[in-house]
Motif scaffolding. Sequence first.
Motif, PDB file in Angstrom:
ATOM      1  N   LYS A   1       0.817  -1.222   0.000  1.00 29.67           N
ATOM      2  CA  LYS A   1       0.000   0.000   0.000  1.00 29.67           C
ATOM      3  C   LYS A   1       0.849   1.271   0.000  1.00 29.67           C
ATOM      4  N   MET A   2       2.044   1.204  -0.570  1.00 30.46           N
ATOM      5  CA  MET A   2       2.900   2.386  -0.636  1.00 30.46           C
ATOM      6  C   MET A   2       2.613   3.184  -1.911  1.00 30.46           C
ATOM      7  N   HIS A   3       2.986   4.469  -1.884  1.00 31.18           N
ATOM      8  CA  HIS A   3       2.820   5.372  -3.025  1.00 31.18           C
ATOM      9  C   HIS A   3       4.187   5.706  -3.619  1.00 31.18           C
ATOM     10  N   ASN A   4       4.141   6.384  -4.779  1.00 35.99           N
ATOM     11  CA  ASN A   4       5.391   6.703  -5.466  1.00 35.99           C
ATOM     12  C   ASN A   4       6.285   7.676  -4.701  1.00 35.99           C
TER      13      ASN A   4
ATOM     14  N   VAL B   1      19.087   5.682  -5.320  1.00 36.87           N
ATOM     15  CA  VAL B   1      17.805   6.002  -4.672  1.00 36.87           C
ATOM     16  C   VAL B   1      17.120   7.149  -5.403  1.00 36.87           C
ATOM     17  N   GLN B   2      17.893   8.167  -5.774  1.00 36.83           N
ATOM     18  CA  GLN B   2      17.319   9.276  -6.534  1.00 36.83           C
ATOM     19  C   GLN B   2      16.728   8.791  -7.853  1.00 36.83           C
ATOM     20  N   LEU B   3      17.474   7.957  -8.555  1.00 38.18           N
ATOM     21  CA  LEU B   3      17.032   7.466  -9.860  1.00 38.18           C
ATOM     22  C   LEU B   3      15.754   6.645  -9.725  1.00 38.18           C
ATOM     23  N   ALA B   4      15.718   5.761  -8.722  1.00 41.26           N
ATOM     24  CA  ALA B   4      14.532   4.928  -8.526  1.00 41.26           C
ATOM     25  C   ALA B   4      13.308   5.779  -8.213  1.00 41.26           C
ATOM     26  N   SER B   5      13.469   6.756  -7.333  1.00 40.25           N
ATOM     27  CA  SER B   5      12.342   7.616  -6.985  1.00 40.25           C
ATOM     28  C   SER B   5      11.879   8.449  -8.175  1.00 40.25           C
ATOM     29  N   LEU B   6      12.826   8.967  -8.943  1.00 39.91           N
ATOM     30  CA  LEU B   6      12.462   9.776 -10.106  1.00 39.91           C
ATOM     31  C   LEU B   6      11.692   8.954 -11.134  1.00 39.91           C
ATOM     32  N   LEU B   7      12.084   7.703 -11.312  1.00 42.69           N
ATOM     33  CA  LEU B   7      11.350   6.847 -12.245  1.00 42.69           C
ATOM     34  C   LEU B   7       9.915   6.630 -11.765  1.00 42.69           C
ATOM     35  N   ALA B   8       9.748   6.472 -10.439  1.00 42.65           N
ATOM     36  CA  ALA B   8       8.398   6.328  -9.896  1.00 42.65           C
ATOM     37  C   ALA B   8       7.617   7.628 -10.026  1.00 42.65           C
ATOM     38  N   TYR B   9       8.266   8.769  -9.766  1.00 43.78           N
ATOM     39  CA  TYR B   9       7.609  10.060  -9.938  1.00 43.78           C
ATOM     40  C   TYR B   9       7.114  10.227 -11.374  1.00 43.78           C
ATOM     41  N   ALA B  10       7.963   9.779 -12.313  1.00 43.36           N
ATOM     42  CA  ALA B  10       7.649   9.995 -13.724  1.00 43.36           C
ATOM     43  C   ALA B  10       6.410   9.239 -14.164  1.00 43.36           C
ATOM     44  N   THR B  11       6.062   8.145 -13.476  1.00 43.79           N
ATOM     45  CA  THR B  11       4.841   7.424 -13.832  1.00 43.79           C
ATOM     46  C   THR B  11       3.614   8.285 -13.619  1.00 43.79           C
ATOM     47  N   PHE B  12       3.687   9.234 -12.679  1.00 42.44           N
ATOM     48  CA  PHE B  12       2.546  10.115 -12.416  1.00 42.44           C
ATOM     49  C   PHE B  12       2.691  11.456 -13.139  1.00 42.44           C
TER      50      PHE B  12
END
Length: 385
Positions: A282-285, A314-325
Amino acid sequence: MVLYVACLPLSNGDVREHLLHWTAYLIEHGRFAALGDGFSEYAPPYLYLLSLGTLLAPLTGQLVAIKLVSIAGTLFLAGCMRWLLAAVVDRDTARRGALLLLVIPTVVANGPAWGQCDALYAGFVLVAVGGVARGRIALAMLATGVAVSFKLQAVFIAPLVLATLLASRGRWWTLAFLPSAFAAMMVPAWLAGRPALDLARLYVTQGEYFHDLARSVPNMWQVLRALAPNLPYGPGVVVGLIVAAIAVVLVALAARDRLDDPRRVLLVALTGAMLVPYVLPKMHNRYFFLADVLSFAYASASPSPRAARIAVLVQLASLLAYATFLVHLMGGAFVGALVMTCALIMTIREFDAKVAPLGTGLAVTPEIQGRTRPELRRRRPNTAR
């Protein structure tokens, strides 16, 4: 400043469907009186600040007023980063770290561009970590309670809190500061008329907002859901919560003897901020934002190739998740989950690595990690000179 100003007119689905509606509700129903209504699923402390931000709306417009609240939170986060780093490194390095934090990609994307408020809870978490590093446990517990009152994601540093108590660095009664601080932050909303039971059940209600094991988040559930699309929701939640609880206890037990150095305190906090949201469902991006910030702090405090790689991954992984939205990148969260897995493995290796004894004056590098304590003691006088 130019970068932040350029972000002011940017909009997105969260702003249009939620933040602008909440801002209008505050203006139309009274900035204080509206706090007594459950018009938003966000916690009241953020709504207090958004209510103050609406005072600027006649001059700037509602969108810019929302962004200014987020930017103020980002500046607050930078100040907390400087305070944390000052417990680990020299004053100039701490100041540079705070300034650089303002322009790392996820910090810019989260607040100035997205208009979110994760910097607020993350800032108080940094205060909590700095409090543990300085031995000011009561302050750390208070700051953790305030952080949780902004967002429940602050519990990702639970391994550090538990390790601190297991190591007898703080009295168990200091845990009372957590619910006390949370309750104190709810008082204005209660005075405005919101029922106390509603405020007490705040995060239970949030947990019922959607039924999805992963919401564009770079963690293991994103991968599992891709491999098994029909993964059952109920059992998945139960298993995830049990695994997360076990992870918290194991990290705390392993870390309780590693809190005699501020760098180690920071590493324990980072490990929790990465491992807990990685195994929780149940986590979010945006739920790795704390890991984004703490990995940057650790790389600033313990400069080494591995620490730098962790921060970058960590930055790259988070940015990829951000980009989905933000830009509708297909598969971004899945690829980000693979990247985050690599970062987590490296972090666990860093957590398990040998650390130079205190007082040697030596950096924690691969060259000295294999040396014995007598060898390090023999070098200590020369290093001091």
